[in-house]
Scaffold this active site. Structure first.
Site, PDB file in Angstrom:
ATOM      1  N   VAL A   1       9.512   8.023   0.637  1.00 54.56           N
ATOM      2  CA  VAL A   1      10.101   9.054  -0.216  1.00 54.56           C
ATOM      3  C   VAL A   1       9.422   8.946  -1.588  1.00 54.56           C
ATOM      4  O   VAL A   1       8.536   8.120  -1.773  1.00 54.56           O
ATOM      5  CB  VAL A   1      11.640   8.885  -0.351  1.00 54.56           C
ATOM      6  CG1 VAL A   1      12.359   9.412   0.855  1.00 54.56           C
ATOM      7  CG2 VAL A   1      11.999   7.432  -0.620  1.00 54.56           C
TER       8      VAL A   1
ATOM      9  N   GLY B   1       0.814  -1.213   0.000  1.00 52.83           N
ATOM     10  CA  GLY B   1       0.000   0.000   0.000  1.00 52.83           C
ATOM     11  C   GLY B   1       0.844   1.258   0.000  1.00 52.83           C
ATOM     12  O   GLY B   1       0.490   2.248   0.631  1.00 52.83           O
TER      13      GLY B   1
ATOM     14  N   SER C   1       0.720  -3.719   5.184  1.00 53.22           N
ATOM     15  CA  SER C   1       1.066  -3.885   6.587  1.00 53.22           C
ATOM     16  C   SER C   1       1.492  -2.548   7.179  1.00 53.22           C
ATOM     17  O   SER C   1       2.496  -1.970   6.763  1.00 53.22           O
ATOM     18  CB  SER C   1       2.211  -4.897   6.700  1.00 53.22           C
ATOM     19  OG  SER C   1       2.856  -4.731   7.926  1.00 53.22           O
TER      20      SER C   1
ATOM     21  N   ALA D   1       2.971   2.712  -5.226  1.00 49.96           N
ATOM     22  CA  ALA D   1       2.704   1.742  -6.301  1.00 49.96           C
ATOM     23  C   ALA D   1       1.376   1.023  -6.070  1.00 49.96           C
ATOM     24  O   ALA D   1       0.553   0.894  -6.982  1.00 49.96           O
ATOM     25  CB  ALA D   1       3.849   0.728  -6.382  1.00 49.96           C
TER      26      ALA D   1
ATOM     27  N   VAL E   1       1.822 -10.403   5.561  1.00 48.19           N
ATOM     28  CA  VAL E   1       1.819 -11.716   4.910  1.00 48.19           C
ATOM     29  C   VAL E   1       2.927 -12.558   5.539  1.00 48.19           C
ATOM     30  O   VAL E   1       4.086 -12.138   5.581  1.00 48.19           O
ATOM     31  CB  VAL E   1       2.079 -11.572   3.388  1.00 48.19           C
ATOM     32  CG1 VAL E   1       2.264 -12.938   2.746  1.00 48.19           C
ATOM     33  CG2 VAL E   1       0.940 -10.812   2.733  1.00 48.19           C
TER      34      VAL E   1
ATOM     35  N   THR F   1      11.742   9.454 -12.044  1.00 45.64           N
ATOM     36  CA  THR F   1      11.056   8.588 -13.008  1.00 45.64           C
ATOM     37  C   THR F   1      10.325   7.389 -12.403  1.00 45.64           C
ATOM     38  O   THR F   1       9.600   6.700 -13.107  1.00 45.64           O
ATOM     39  CB  THR F   1      12.077   8.071 -14.047  1.00 45.64           C
ATOM     40  OG1 THR F   1      13.276   7.694 -13.378  1.00 45.64           O
ATOM     41  CG2 THR F   1      12.385   9.136 -15.075  1.00 45.64           C
TER      42      THR F   1
ATOM     43  N   ILE G   1       7.873   7.055 -10.073  1.00 47.47           N
ATOM     44  CA  ILE G   1       6.405   7.129 -10.008  1.00 47.47           C
ATOM     45  C   ILE G   1       5.846   7.036 -11.424  1.00 47.47           C
ATOM     46  O   ILE G   1       4.809   6.418 -11.664  1.00 47.47           O
ATOM     47  CB  ILE G   1       5.957   8.419  -9.275  1.00 47.47           C
ATOM     48  CG1 ILE G   1       6.391   8.335  -7.813  1.00 47.47           C
ATOM     49  CG2 ILE G   1       4.441   8.619  -9.376  1.00 47.47           C
ATOM     50  CD1 ILE G   1       6.204   9.611  -7.009  1.00 47.47           C
TER      51      ILE G   1
ATOM     52  N   ALA H   1       8.709  13.797  -6.149  1.00 49.16           N
ATOM     53  CA  ALA H   1       8.819  14.651  -7.346  1.00 49.16           C
ATOM     54  C   ALA H   1       8.384  13.835  -8.551  1.00 49.16           C
ATOM     55  O   ALA H   1       8.744  12.665  -8.683  1.00 49.16           O
ATOM     56  CB  ALA H   1      10.257  15.123  -7.526  1.00 49.16           C
TER      57      ALA H   1
ATOM     58  N   LYS I   1       5.888  21.748 -10.368  1.00 46.35           N
ATOM     59  CA  LYS I   1       7.270  21.476 -10.774  1.00 46.35           C
ATOM     60  C   LYS I   1       7.408  21.754 -12.266  1.00 46.35           C
ATOM     61  O   LYS I   1       6.711  21.154 -13.078  1.00 46.35           O
ATOM     62  CB  LYS I   1       7.617  20.016 -10.456  1.00 46.35           C
ATOM     63  CG  LYS I   1       8.969  19.594 -10.992  1.00 46.35           C
ATOM     64  CD  LYS I   1       9.346  18.194 -10.563  1.00 46.35           C
ATOM     65  CE  LYS I   1      10.578  17.727 -11.299  1.00 46.35           C
ATOM     66  NZ  LYS I   1      10.924  16.333 -11.017  1.00 46.35           N
TER      67      LYS I   1
END
Ligand SMILES: Cc1cc2nc3c(=O)[nH]c(=O)nc-3n(C[C@H](O)[C@H](O)[C@H](O)COP(=O)(O)OP(=O)(O)OC[C@H]3O[C@@H](n4cnc5c(N)ncnc54)[C@H](O)[C@@H]3O)c2cc1C
Length: 497
Positions: free
Chosen positions: A48, A14, A40, A17, A186, A345, A347, A51, A79
């Protein structure tokens, strides 16, 4: 391969991604499949990744997210590019500004025209012709699709945001569209004996969660794709020397600038990401050249506000998973590999992987051809980005430390050296199919890193000297006038302006 249809999607993780994937899946497939996300709280997220680059705007629009609501919820800022300081030499600085530069002529990108002008003695900078750059350094912003009275493109922008708040925002969005969230750790992954597919997850609580397709968003743990399926890792440390980061938030500094700063140090570089309520800082460095203590000293003595927490070390290994999709597991986010954050790059790679999965969603069963195509596209995409990032390190003219000397001396992938040589000799640069970065991006980083072409396109000679001078002057006037008419960046931010 399995011919079972896919009715139940399970996302494990969670962080950014997990929730980006859940949100997109809910929007696209929420009415036809069942979506569960497991995370979890005890493990938490990497915390982090604040940007972004302009395609994030399309992602938010695809989800139907209102920009103001988004900026309010995530304490986001605008940005317009990344300022690279001390990268070529100490004291030097340039920007990878988003968007286009100047005005192209038929078959001839603007940088050829600028180069002809430069070779005739014009001392104006390439960035004098970038609307994004001029707006960024003057702290100006407003959405602008084109420059008024012309057909020249306007401002291209992305966001800085608080990673934790972004995940919470997408969680609300996803749960509101039917995604079921289960909190828990898990402890065991159940694998089918007949085909090696993952059958389900067993949580410490005893709860079992079965699924047809699993998305591994467990971050660097890579619990499904690596620890369970063992697809292997292709490391790129021979080209990307940094392997550790240290992150710390600090109090906001005014003004809140609309760009990311990347400040090179003796053995790495430091980011500064301005948010509405704080500044995100971090140092990315090479453990071969700097100890954690040395990195800490460099980071903490280069903050522009009071630190708000103790610095946190994050070790990493640049590279990619052997396969991003294996059997019934698709890895998205840090579980699929990592390129250091120099060009923001990661995200974006989450966004493209989640989008690719939606486009190829194997609703009638997983087919080998589809998996192979997914993996091919993912590989090509990340290799282009890898080359772009290596360029920043390789093409340095710093000779003040072993780190920079080592970077300058290292070999690079042929794909990159061929591109650089073509540009150096002829000024030509082409965007490969599937390359995230535009010609303007490559031009800026190559010129910024001291690779100025020896030649230019013949179309640039079609202008007389006088026409050339007039064109350059009129473009500068147009850009300056447009920037002057823009409001301050902070006025655009909820709760700040
Ligand atoms: C130093 C650094 C700086 C970065 N800066 C940028 C940037 O500026 N821009 C950018 O685009 N990207 C950046 N990134 C990348 C970005 O942080 C990540 O791509 C993004 O946060 C996604 O992380 P993730 O969701 O894959 O993993 P995580 O945030 O680590 O999430 C993993 C999730 O998996 C769960 N989990 C793991 N194991 C289990 C288990 N056994 N049971 C249950 N749940 C489990 C965790 O609870 C968590 O929810 C940066 C990365 C680093 C390391």
């Amino acid at each position: 391969m399995s011919d079972g249809s896919i009715k139940k999607l399970v996302i494990l993780g969670g962080g950014t991604a997990g929730w980006m994937t859940a949100a997109l899946a809910a929007k696209v497939l929420g009415k036809v499949i069942d979506i569960t996300l497991v995370e979890s709280d005890r493990i938490g997220t990497v915390g982090v990744g604040e940007a972004t680059i302009p395609p994030i705007i399309h992602f938010n629009r695809a989800l139907g997210i209102d920009e103001r609501e988004f900026l309010t919820a995530t304490k986001g800022t605008i940005k317009l590019g990344i300022q690279f300081e001390n990268w070529l030499r100490r004291g030097d600085s340039y920007m990878h500004a988003f968007g286009s530069i100047g005005k192209n002529l038929a078959f001839c990108d603007f940088h050829h025209i600028w180069n002809r002008s430069r070779l005739r003695g014009d001392t104006s900078s390439f960035w004098d012709y970038s609307l994004n750059y001029q707006a960024a350094i003057n702290n100006k912003f407003a959405p602008l699709t084109h420059i008024q009275g012309t057909n020249l493109p306007g401002i291209s922008y992305a966001y800085h945001f608080d990673a934790g708040l972004y995940a919470q925002f997408l969680r609300r969005y996803s749960e509101g569209r039917g995604v079921k969230r289960i909190e828990g750790m898990v402890k065991e992954v159940r694998v089918r004996s007949d085909n090696g597919f993952i059958q389900g997850l067993l949580l410490e609580s005893g709860l079992e969660i079965d699924g047809d397709l699993f998305v591994d968003c467990t971050g660097m743990a890579a619990l499904l794709i690596e620890k369970t399926l063992g697809v292997g890792y292709e490391a790129w440390s021979q080209w990307l020397p940094c392997d550790r980061a240290m992150a710390v938030p600090s109090a906001s500094a005014k003004p809140i600038v609309p760009y990311t700063r990347s400040i090179a140090h003796e053995a790495g570089w430091q980011w500064r990401i301005p948010l509405q309520h704080r500044t995100g800082n971090g140092l990315v460095y090479s453990s071969k050249h700097w100890s954690d203590d040395r990195a800490r000293e460099a980071l903490m003595s280069n903050l522009d506000g009071e630190p708000l927490a103790e610095p946190r070390v994050i070790p990493f290994r640049t590279g990619r998973r052997g396969e991003q999709w294996c059997r019934n597991v698709v890895s998205i986010g840090l579980s699929s590999g990592f390129l250091e954050p120099l060009e923001s790059t990661s995200i974006h790679l989450i966004q493209t992987a989640a989008t690719r999965l939606m486009k190829m969603f194997p609703h009638r069963g997983i087919r080998a051809e589809e998996v192979a195509e997914f993996n091919r596209q993912s590989r090509v995409e990340i290799e282009h980005i890898r080359d772009f990032i290596i360029l920043h390190y390789k093409a340095n003219q710093r000779r003040d430390s072993d780190f920079w000397r080592d970077c300058e001396a290292m070999g690079v992938p042929d794909t990159l050296s061929e591109k650089v040589e073509l540009f150096r000799r002829t000024g030509k640069v082409f965007r490969d199919y599937d390359d995230l970065f535009s010609e303007a991006a490559w031009q800026q980083v190559m010129i910024g890193q001291g690779i100025v072409p020896e030649d230019y396109h013949p179309v640039a000679d079609a202008l007389s000297d006088e026409q050339l001078g007039d064109l350059m002057a009129s473009l500068r006037t147009l850009i300056d006038g447009t920037v002057n008419s823009l409001p301050e960046h902070e006025q655009y931010l909820p709760n700040v302006g």
